[in-house]
Design a protein around this motif. Structure first.
Motif, PDB file in Angstrom:
ATOM      1  N   SER A 141       9.402  -0.515  -4.583  1.00  0.00           N
ATOM      2  CA  SER A 141      10.580  -1.273  -4.161  1.00  0.00           C
ATOM      3  C   SER A 141      11.846  -0.663  -4.739  1.00  0.00           C
ATOM      4  CB  SER A 141      10.440  -2.734  -4.605  1.00  0.00           C
ATOM      5  OG  SER A 141       9.340  -3.346  -3.978  1.00  0.00           O
ATOM      6  N   LEU A 142      11.771  -0.166  -5.984  1.00  0.00           N
ATOM      7  CA  LEU A 142      12.935   0.523  -6.563  1.00  0.00           C
ATOM      8  C   LEU A 142      13.265   1.764  -5.758  1.00  0.00           C
ATOM      9  CD1 LEU A 142      12.236   0.271 -10.407  1.00  0.00           C
ATOM     10  CD2 LEU A 142      14.161  -0.739  -9.172  1.00  0.00           C
ATOM     11  N   ARG A 143      12.254   2.517  -5.387  1.00  0.00           N
ATOM     12  CA  ARG A 143      12.487   3.754  -4.651  1.00  0.00           C
ATOM     13  C   ARG A 143      13.063   3.481  -3.261  1.00  0.00           C
ATOM     14  NH1 ARG A 143       7.886   5.291  -5.200  1.00  0.00           N
ATOM     15  NH2 ARG A 143       6.945   4.854  -3.155  1.00  0.00           N
ATOM     16  N   LEU A 144      12.632   2.362  -2.639  1.00  0.00           N
ATOM     17  CA  LEU A 144      13.095   2.023  -1.295  1.00  0.00           C
ATOM     18  C   LEU A 144      14.339   1.149  -1.303  1.00  0.00           C
ATOM     19  CD1 LEU A 144       9.626   1.283   0.329  1.00  0.00           C
ATOM     20  CD2 LEU A 144      11.035   3.323   0.639  1.00  0.00           C
ATOM     21  N   GLY A 145      14.805   0.743  -2.479  1.00  0.00           N
ATOM     22  CA  GLY A 145      16.001  -0.086  -2.570  1.00  0.00           C
ATOM     23  C   GLY A 145      15.800  -1.519  -2.125  1.00  0.00           C
ATOM     24  N   GLU A 146      14.620  -2.084  -2.364  1.00  0.00           N
ATOM     25  CA  GLU A 146      14.336  -3.452  -1.941  1.00  0.00           C
ATOM     26  C   GLU A 146      14.820  -4.442  -3.004  1.00  0.00           C
ATOM     27  OE1 GLU A 146      10.227  -2.374   0.540  1.00  0.00           O
ATOM     28  OE2 GLU A 146      10.133  -3.478  -1.357  1.00  0.00           O
ATOM     29  N   GLU A 147      15.633  -5.433  -2.584  1.00  0.00           N
ATOM     30  CA  GLU A 147      16.144  -6.486  -3.464  1.00  0.00           C
ATOM     31  C   GLU A 147      15.985  -7.828  -2.747  1.00  0.00           C
ATOM     32  OE1 GLU A 147      19.721  -4.315  -5.971  1.00  0.00           O
ATOM     33  OE2 GLU A 147      20.217  -5.339  -4.100  1.00  0.00           O
ATOM     34  N   PHE A 157      10.527  -9.159   1.276  1.00  0.00           N
ATOM     35  CA  PHE A 157       9.703  -8.008   0.952  1.00  0.00           C
ATOM     36  C   PHE A 157       8.435  -8.512   0.263  1.00  0.00           C
ATOM     37  CE2 PHE A 157      14.114  -6.588   0.784  1.00  0.00           C
ATOM     38  CZ  PHE A 157      14.100  -5.562   1.726  1.00  0.00           C
ATOM     39  N   GLU A 158       7.305  -8.193   0.860  1.00  0.00           N
ATOM     40  CA  GLU A 158       6.033  -8.714   0.351  1.00  0.00           C
ATOM     41  C   GLU A 158       5.737  -8.210  -1.057  1.00  0.00           C
ATOM     42  OE1 GLU A 158       1.319  -8.920   1.750  1.00  0.00           O
ATOM     43  OE2 GLU A 158       2.831  -7.930   2.991  1.00  0.00           O
ATOM     44  N   ARG A 159       6.140  -6.992  -1.374  1.00  0.00           N
ATOM     45  CA  ARG A 159       5.873  -6.457  -2.709  1.00  0.00           C
ATOM     46  C   ARG A 159       6.594  -7.256  -3.775  1.00  0.00           C
ATOM     47  NH1 ARG A 159       5.615  -1.527   0.256  1.00  0.00           N
ATOM     48  NH2 ARG A 159       7.880  -1.561   0.462  1.00  0.00           N
ATOM     49  N   LEU A 160       7.846  -7.636  -3.515  1.00  0.00           N
ATOM     50  CA  LEU A 160       8.611  -8.423  -4.484  1.00  0.00           C
ATOM     51  C   LEU A 160       8.013  -9.823  -4.637  1.00  0.00           C
ATOM     52  CD1 LEU A 160      12.279  -7.428  -3.548  1.00  0.00           C
ATOM     53  CD2 LEU A 160      10.788  -6.421  -5.285  1.00  0.00           C
ATOM     54  N   ASP A 161       7.600 -10.453  -3.520  1.00  0.00           N
ATOM     55  CA  ASP A 161       7.010 -11.798  -3.590  1.00  0.00           C
ATOM     56  C   ASP A 161       5.738 -11.789  -4.435  1.00  0.00           C
ATOM     57  OD1 ASP A 161       9.052 -12.476  -1.892  1.00  0.00           O
ATOM     58  OD2 ASP A 161       7.803 -12.521  -0.088  1.00  0.00           O
ATOM     59  N   GLU A 162       4.865 -10.812  -4.189  1.00  0.00           N
ATOM     60  CA  GLU A 162       3.603 -10.765  -4.929  1.00  0.00           C
ATOM     61  C   GLU A 162       3.836 -10.464  -6.409  1.00  0.00           C
ATOM     62  OE1 GLU A 162       1.007  -7.999  -3.098  1.00  0.00           O
ATOM     63  OE2 GLU A 162       0.613  -9.242  -1.319  1.00  0.00           O
TER      64      GLU A 162
END
Length: 206
Positions: free
Chosen positions: A129-135, A161-166
């Motif tokens: 998520s850091l690499r893709l800029g997900e916030e 973003f599913e990664r942040l939720d999990e």
């Protein structure tokens, strides 16, 4: 001394022809007899015997069932006597019944949990998520036990973003512990809503 005249050439030739014809007839008869299969002869005899046997007589149809017995109508029987009784007077519908209802007592409400003084640990930011800029903001609905430990939970509001939720939910169940909900002076289990925001700038400033 007997004298036997010699046969003429014609007689000799006719005798030879007779012998040859006789042998040809015998050979032809043998060839014709060998061309017939013995089983065909036996089969023909069996078929002839089956044809000669007479077919069994047809079975007789069962007799029809007897007609249903209809009993004759009974003799006239007079109906029994019927007694009429007067109905009871209707109850007074104007009477008023007064009942007392028990007062409704509301159950005491639990006080919400509190974050401990040492605070709560931050969920780890997924590297992808850091690499893709997900916030985004994750809203969690957490079930706290009587000891304040998160026992289970679910994502109430997704960050998108599913990664942040999990990452937020798994960390809350594994690591977070609150001061429990209270009813009076007794700790109790309860559901609690809490939000956490993933920001790349906060992660870089650490």
């Amino acid at each position: 001394m007997s004298y036997k005249p010699e046969k003429s050439a014609v007689e000799k030739a006719s005798g030879v022809i007779t012998v040859v014809v006789f042998h040809l007839v015998v050979i032809y008869a043998l060839m014709v007899g060998l061309n017939h299969d013995p089983m065909d002869i036996v089969k023909q005899q069996i078929d002839a015997k089956i044809i000669e046997e007479e077919a069994p007589p047809p079975e007789e149809a069962p007799p029809p069932p007897p007609p249903e017995f209809v009993p004759p109508p009974p003799d006239f029987v007079p109906p029994p006597d019927i007694e009429f009784t007067a109905e009871a007077a209707p109850a007074n519908t104007n009477a008023i019944t007064v009942t007392k209802q028990a007062p409704v007592v509301e159950a005491p409400k639990a006080t919400p949990p509190r974050i401990p003084k040492k605070g709560l640990s931050r969920p780890p930011y997924p590297s992808s998520s850091l690499r893709l800029g997900e916030e985004g903001l994750v809203g969690l609905s957490l079930y706290l036990g009587e000891n304040g430990k998160v026992q289970e939970g679910k994502v109430a509001v997704s960050s998108g973003f599913e990664r942040l939720d999990e990452a937020a939910l798994k960390h809350a169940i594994r690591s977070w512990r609150f001061e429990p909900c209270m009813i009076g002076d007794k700790p109790t289990a309860c559901w609690y809503r809490m939000n956490f925001r993933f920001k790349i700038s906060d992660e870089k400033g650490r």
